[in-house]
Design an enzyme around this catalytic site. Structure first.
Site, short mmCIF file in Angstrom:
data_model
loop_
_atom_site.label_atom_id
_atom_site.label_comp_id
_atom_site.label_asym_id
_atom_site.label_seq_id
_atom_site.Cartn_x
_atom_site.Cartn_y
_atom_site.Cartn_z
N LYS A 142 3.36 -14.88 34.62
CA LYS A 142 4.52 -14.00 34.54
C LYS A 142 5.65 -14.58 35.37
O LYS A 142 5.48 -14.86 36.55
CB LYS A 142 4.13 -12.62 35.06
N VAL A 179 2.28 -13.09 53.45
CA VAL A 179 2.14 -14.34 52.73
C VAL A 179 0.86 -15.07 53.12
O VAL A 179 0.18 -15.62 52.28
CB VAL A 179 3.39 -15.22 52.91
N SER A 180 0.52 -15.03 54.39
CA SER A 180 -0.69 -15.75 54.79
C SER A 180 -1.89 -15.11 54.12
O SER A 180 -2.83 -15.77 53.72
CB SER A 180 -0.86 -15.74 56.30
N LEU A 187 6.16 -10.71 57.24
CA LEU A 187 6.00 -11.69 56.18
C LEU A 187 4.81 -12.58 56.43
O LEU A 187 4.05 -12.91 55.53
CB LEU A 187 7.24 -12.56 56.12
N ASP A 200 3.58 3.09 35.70
CA ASP A 200 3.98 2.68 34.36
C ASP A 200 2.76 2.50 33.45
O ASP A 200 2.60 1.49 32.78
CB ASP A 200 4.80 1.39 34.44
#
Ligand SMILES: *[C@@H]1O[C@H](CO)[C@@H](O)[C@H](O)[C@H]1NC(C)=O
Ligand SMILES: *[C@@H]1O[C@H](CO)[C@@H](O)[C@H](O)[C@H]1NC(C)=O
Ligand SMILES: *[C@@H]1O[C@H](CO)[C@@H](O)[C@H](O)[C@H]1NC(C)=O
Ligand SMILES: *[C@@H]1O[C@H](CO)[C@@H](O)[C@H](O)[C@H]1NC(C)=O
Length: 621
Positions: free
Chosen positions: A361, A316-317, A312, A452
């Protein structure tokens, strides 16, 4: 300048490697490294006469295709001739290679080259590879070859210097050969990098014709104006040494704060994740097989705490560094509290922050995958992520993107608009999408499959250029099998539906459906549930060209009838579409073939209809 260069070499020798910075290439034999990391890197290469004035010969030299050079280099047509000194970005696969006991491991891209008449290690490194390698290092990596006794045709490894970033602050190091007119600031501005980072990686003295590594988070947009001079004429040699250490305290303080924030986020994210996993587990119950990656994540987040931290922390960093972190209040204010009037589509809102418009979003905590993928990609034909926001109270996460003015391709094709897209614009849109796909399929490591692709996930900007949006279902890594079918009816490739096979070829299939929509103006699936692709295959299953052509006239968007355009162009695109829809994924063309074929169709004079899109002949090289 030469005297200066000599002096600075002397100074370096006398004073030792200044400031303990990273050493330069040791005795010209290359750059040491440790470990076995591989990464994607780029070399800045300039075209030169007489042998390297086209992408094919440069591609042959570096063992890459023309398109792999043209797309990062902002060249739209891979077959255009180049002018001397025209700047290019050539992709390299950089790795750390064990050489021998004396030199240890060296960092380079391993390029095979067959010796031609009059070649020497020196000539090839200096004038063909433009000093991106040196003859001493060629000798080091080819211990069995005798430099003075080369035979024609002999395969030789040319180690093109490169380096992998060792921090997550940068995505690529661009290998660049210092020119006499350069200084740190001109190089920083050419590449959109900053001076301090360049100094941190290369030391604070530049030597003419040495390779340095320019750290960047995204590839620079090369300006390809005809006859452009590639390097800005640099100031005098006097200011080539840039004092370092001017802003160190600031950096340290910034880092301290950064780490604090990372720590906080880390705790939040872990808590949210565990919560989510528990909920999911309950929902799914035992025995339900889920995505392999999802599975892995469960392991990471479920038990092994240390692993969580490392993974993580890195993720995240990484984001903190590149993206703006928005506050929840900021987003609430920007969207009038997520008011219906600001709703664009689905869960995407339009919001204005400090006079700038963004698309926001709103999602439950499942943004992680999209964030992870988006931080790796950066291309003009992909919607850009600007920032994100985590709201721990509501367990919401927001991704903030650039706002793309003209809305979705779907709305332009299937909703009432005063203006209709003409064929030329549609073809341009098709090429833009193909370019975006080519980037995620071929230029990201690991490859990304969007999963998609559909007209409502294609957005058009103010110039009606297309950008691929919504990486919410995207997946990195290839040829995975998933039990968790996602996607949109009418666009899903049959093999994915049947066996859950994920590969880039499923995006190719969906892209084929979008091409059909562009040609016919029909929706991918009609009210009765009939699939557009199935009907197209049935309609065009004829060998007789005139018959095919007349069926196409029946089938195409009636909005084109008033236009003059070449039927060949249209037929070319139809053939691409049909090839994309092949039942056997391995028979579908690669995105590279598609880009090439569509570019040819754009050039209306060509008719590719009788060449067969999937044939090896159209592989650009
Ligand atoms: C490579 O470096 C040498 C000096 O070491 C220089 O003479 C030559 O012009 C350089 N080659 C190119 C293509 O710039
Ligand atoms: C040069 O190479 C050839 C074949 O590779 C070999 O037969 C010959 O002995 C070599 N000559 C010298 C001087 O090493
Ligand atoms: C990255 O490399 C630089 C110099 O090569 C070194 O000073 C730094 O400690 C390294 N960072 C990490 C995280 O290994
Ligand atoms: C790409 O090159 C064109 C000229 O061919 C130039 O006008 C344009 O600004 C370049 N694109 C970028 C993003 O720099």
């Amino acid at each position: 300048m030469r005297v200066y260069g000599f002096l600075s070499v002397l100074m370096t020798l006398l004073l030792g490697s200044s400031n303990g910075q990273t050493p330069r290439q040791q005795n010209n034999t290359g750059f040491r490294c440790t470990g076995t990391r591989r990464c994607e890197a780029y070399a800045y290469y300039t075209a030169s006469s007489p042998d390297f004035l086209d992408l094919a010969s440069i591609g042959d030299l570096f063992e890459v295709s023309r398109l792999m050079i043209s797309s990062p280099s902002n060249i739209s047509n891979p077959s255009t001739a180049l002018v001397p000194k025209q700047p290019l970005l050539v992709p390299l696969t950089c790795s750390c290679n064990r050489v021998n006991a004396t030199f240890g491991s060296l960092s380079y891209a391993n390029i095979s080259y067959n010796i031609k008449p009059n070649d020497t290690f020196f000539v090839v490194s200096t004038f063909k590879f433009n000093n991106l390698t040196t003859y001493p290092s060629v000798e080091v990596v080819n211990p069995t070859l005798v430099a003075t006794n080369l035979s024609i045709g002999q395969t030789t490894i040319f180690p093109v210097f490169c380096k992998c970033p060792n921090t997550t602050n940068f995505n690529y190091f661009i290998s660049y050969v210092v020119q006499p007119s350069d200084n740190v600031s001109s190089i920083a501005s050419t590449f959109g990098s900053d001076q301090q980072s360049i100094i941190d990686v290369n030391g604070d003295t530049l030597h003419d014709y040495d390779t340095i590594f320019v750290p960047v988070t995204r590839l620079p947009a090369l300006s390809q104006a005809a006859g452009a001079s590639p390097t800005a004429p640099g100031p005098t040699a006097e200011n080539r040494t840039v004092s370092s250490g001017d802003d160190r305290t600031g950096t340290v303080r910034g880092l301290g704060i950064g780490l604090g924030v990372v720590g906080l986020l880390l705790i939040l994210v872990s808590v949210l994740w565990v919560y989510r996993e528990v909920v999911m587990k309950e929902k799914l119950g035992p025995g339900v097989v889920r995505d392999d990656e999802e599975e892995q994540r469960k392991v990471y987040f479920g038990g092994k705490e240390e692993k969580v931290d490392v993974k993580l922390m890195a993720n995240v960093s990484d984001c903190l560094d590149k993206y703006r972190v928005f506050g929840v209040e900021e987003l609430v204010e920007a969207t009038d509290g997520f008011d219906q009037s600001c709703l664009v589509q689905g869960s995407v809102y339009r919001g204005e922050i400090d006079g700038e418009v963004f698309a926001i979003k709103k999602m439950k905590w499942n943004a992680y995958e999209e964030l992870k993928i988006l931080q790796k990609v950066n291309h003009g034909n992909l919607v850009k992520l600007e920032g994100f926001c985590i709201d721990p109270e509501e367990a919401n996460c927001y991704l903030v993107y650039e706002y793309v003015e003209n809305g979705s391709l779907y709305s332009w094709l299937h909703e009432d608009k005063n203006e209709k897209l003409n064929w030329k614009k549609r073809l341009r849109v098709a090429i833009d999408i193909a370019n975006g796909l080519q980037y995620i399929h071929e230029h990201t490591r690991p490859r990304v499959v969007h999963k998609d692709i559909k007209s409502s996930n294609i957005l058009l900007d103010s110039n009606m250029r297309a950008k691929i949006a919504n990486f919410g279902l995207a997946k990195s890594g290839m040829n995975a099998i998933t039990m968790h079918i996602v996607g949109t009816q009418g666009y899903i490739a049959p093999e994915y539906l049947a066996d859950g096979v994920v590969s880039t070829k499923m995006d190719v299939f969906s892209f084929g459906v979008v091409l059909l929509e562009l040609i016919s103006g029909k929706e991918a699936i009609d009210e009765e549930g009939n699939l557009l692709w199935a009907s197209a295959i049935k309609t065009f299953e004829v060998d007789n060209e005139p018959e095919k052509s007349s069926r196409l006239k029946e089938w195409l968007d009636k909005n084109f009838l008033r236009e003059t355009f070449s039927t060949e162009s249209l037929m070319g695109v139809l053939n691409v579409a049909i090839a994309c829809l092949h039942r056997d994924p391995s028979k579908r063309p690669s995105i590279m073939d598609i880009v090439y074929a569509l570019s040819k169709s754009e050039d209306m004079g060509f008719d590719i209809s009788d060449e067969g899109i999937g044939s090896p002949r159209v592989v650009a090289r």
